[in-house]
Scaffold this motif. Sequence first.
Motif, PDB file in Angstrom:
ATOM      1  N   PHE A 184      -5.063  -4.598  -0.381  1.00  0.00           N
ATOM      2  CA  PHE A 184      -4.658  -5.493  -1.465  1.00  0.00           C
ATOM      3  C   PHE A 184      -4.236  -4.677  -2.696  1.00  0.00           C
ATOM      4  CE2 PHE A 184      -7.010  -9.230   0.409  1.00  0.00           C
ATOM      5  CZ  PHE A 184      -5.923 -10.088   0.420  1.00  0.00           C
ATOM      6  N   ILE A 185      -5.037  -3.684  -3.022  1.00  0.00           N
ATOM      7  CA  ILE A 185      -4.743  -2.843  -4.191  1.00  0.00           C
ATOM      8  C   ILE A 185      -3.437  -2.077  -3.985  1.00  0.00           C
ATOM      9  CG2 ILE A 185      -5.537  -0.831  -5.499  1.00  0.00           C
ATOM     10  CD1 ILE A 185      -8.435  -1.832  -4.888  1.00  0.00           C
ATOM     11  N   ALA A 186      -3.245  -1.524  -2.783  1.00  0.00           N
ATOM     12  CA  ALA A 186      -2.030  -0.758  -2.487  1.00  0.00           C
ATOM     13  C   ALA A 186      -0.782  -1.634  -2.600  1.00  0.00           C
ATOM     14  CB  ALA A 186      -2.120  -0.146  -1.091  1.00  0.00           C
ATOM     15  N   CYS A 187      -0.862  -2.847  -2.072  1.00  0.00           N
ATOM     16  CA  CYS A 187       0.286  -3.766  -2.157  1.00  0.00           C
ATOM     17  C   CYS A 187       0.582  -4.130  -3.609  1.00  0.00           C
ATOM     18  CB  CYS A 187       0.021  -5.026  -1.337  1.00  0.00           C
ATOM     19  SG  CYS A 187       0.152  -4.770   0.442  1.00  0.00           S
ATOM     20  N   TYR A 188      -0.463  -4.304  -4.410  1.00  0.00           N
ATOM     21  CA  TYR A 188      -0.272  -4.619  -5.829  1.00  0.00           C
ATOM     22  C   TYR A 188       0.408  -3.451  -6.541  1.00  0.00           C
ATOM     23  CZ  TYR A 188      -1.359  -5.645 -10.692  1.00  0.00           C
ATOM     24  OH  TYR A 188      -1.268  -5.866 -12.045  1.00  0.00           O
ATOM     25  N   ILE A 189      -0.046  -2.234  -6.261  1.00  0.00           N
ATOM     26  CA  ILE A 189       0.520  -1.045  -6.905  1.00  0.00           C
ATOM     27  C   ILE A 189       1.994  -0.882  -6.553  1.00  0.00           C
ATOM     28  CG2 ILE A 189       0.458   1.493  -6.914  1.00  0.00           C
ATOM     29  CD1 ILE A 189      -2.589   1.274  -6.551  1.00  0.00           C
ATOM     30  N   HIS A 190       2.347  -1.144  -5.287  1.00  0.00           N
ATOM     31  CA  HIS A 190       3.720  -0.915  -4.813  1.00  0.00           C
ATOM     32  C   HIS A 190       4.573  -2.183  -4.799  1.00  0.00           C
ATOM     33  CE1 HIS A 190       2.996   3.285  -3.738  1.00  0.00           C
ATOM     34  NE2 HIS A 190       1.811   2.895  -3.302  1.00  0.00           N
ATOM     35  N   ASN A 191       4.064  -3.226  -5.449  1.00  0.00           N
ATOM     36  CA  ASN A 191       4.826  -4.471  -5.634  1.00  0.00           C
ATOM     37  C   ASN A 191       5.288  -5.069  -4.301  1.00  0.00           C
ATOM     38  OD1 ASN A 191       5.889  -6.494  -7.296  1.00  0.00           O
ATOM     39  ND2 ASN A 191       7.913  -5.532  -7.343  1.00  0.00           N
ATOM     40  N   ILE A 192       4.362  -5.116  -3.344  1.00  0.00           N
ATOM     41  CA  ILE A 192       4.634  -5.738  -2.046  1.00  0.00           C
ATOM     42  C   ILE A 192       3.744  -6.965  -1.914  1.00  0.00           C
ATOM     43  CG2 ILE A 192       4.429  -5.460   0.464  1.00  0.00           C
ATOM     44  CD1 ILE A 192       5.137  -2.514   0.065  1.00  0.00           C
ATOM     45  N   ASN A 193       4.352  -8.107  -1.674  1.00  0.00           N
ATOM     46  CA  ASN A 193       3.601  -9.368  -1.600  1.00  0.00           C
ATOM     47  C   ASN A 193       3.823 -10.016  -0.241  1.00  0.00           C
ATOM     48  OD1 ASN A 193       2.254 -11.758  -1.961  1.00  0.00           O
ATOM     49  ND2 ASN A 193       3.450 -12.439  -3.732  1.00  0.00           N
TER      50      ASN A 193
END
Length: 415
Positions: A184-193
């Motif tokens: 979840f954190i990685a997706c938030y950092i890399h703007n992937i939803n």
Amino acid sequence: MAVALLREILIAHFYGTSVEVEIFRVAYALPNFISFSVATAFTSAAVPIIIRSQAKEQDQDTIFSLNILVIVFVIFITSLGILSGSQQAKIFAPGFSGSDLQQLTYHIKASWLMFFFIGLTFTMRSSLQANGVIWPGASNNIIKAGVYVLVFALGLLFTNNNFNLTWLTSLAVASGLIILLVHFIACYIHNINVWKIKKIIPKPILFGMVIALSSTFIFQILNIIPVFLDRRYASQIAQGVIASLDYSYAIIIAIGSLLGASFNMVVLPKMVTLFETKASWLQFKKIVMAAIAIISITIISGIVIGYFSEPVVRTLFMRGAFSEQSVYLTSDILSWQALGMGFMVASTMATQILVIFKMFRQLIIVGLSKIAFKILSLMLLIPMYNVKGFGVSFFLVEGITFLLLAILVFRKIKG
């Protein structure tokens, strides 16, 4: 690799080859192997799909559709795993009975929660990897092992080492939850939803995705059945054999994951792009040379570990509850099992190539063949070599599997 081995060292210190650790090994095995295998299979199939959709600017629709498939699949498999806990216990450990069988059933059901949490990361992991972000997926094994290392290290310092079976299963579930949070954190950092609601892609494309994902998943499941055949046979020989088998596996899997899985994580997106753009041989040359180098290193490592199996096992595990008898059992298996490590890593690489070529039917045939060879080898070798037969069987079956995969790759490239 270091953290995974340290976990095994600490488990060996606290539990040795006791019944408790054997119950945990059997209970943890299927959810762990399926989470690892499905993650590998899903990523192998999903990354090419996402990369191709990016070229058509349809990647968000594709990611949303993949995530819906994943959620349905994970809920179904988790429910099936929990409901069939007692049947799994009887199938995978027919040598267990009474209270041991009851404990095994309970811990099998609890371990499926780990798969549930890790399963929800599959789309996130593939989306990140398609965009060149590999650290969340690469951190899975570190987190799985690191949770044990942290808690057991604190136990050595501050407690009387009173760890029971419940600790082993609880830490497995906790590691799954942490892995989900990290993604979840990685997706938030890399703007992937992956949760953004979009339209479902057209049915023909969706059907193609289902075929690709399900075929790769079936092959991975077929690929891990031989491991459970080993455990089934081991549970009927003597107490301690399952644990020794798993300590031996831990050594070769740690090295194999470092070399084989890491190679696939880094190289798979590049390979897909090169295949899609019909790149020249020169552009593939670096990848081929890197693969040859990694396989060579793995083969040499396997020969060295196999030759020095007893000192390796003694150095890693001989402390605490791990007895002299456990050293002999584990090193007997490792002496041959290590020799198959190079074939195991090479097979992983060959499988990724066949997935890119969409040769799913051939992969399933290879998986079924591997199971047949495993059953035959165990029937012949265990009576001849006792516990060492598990290692000999691994070496022969992995070698035959790689040979079949290599023939398929060669014929496809030549054609």
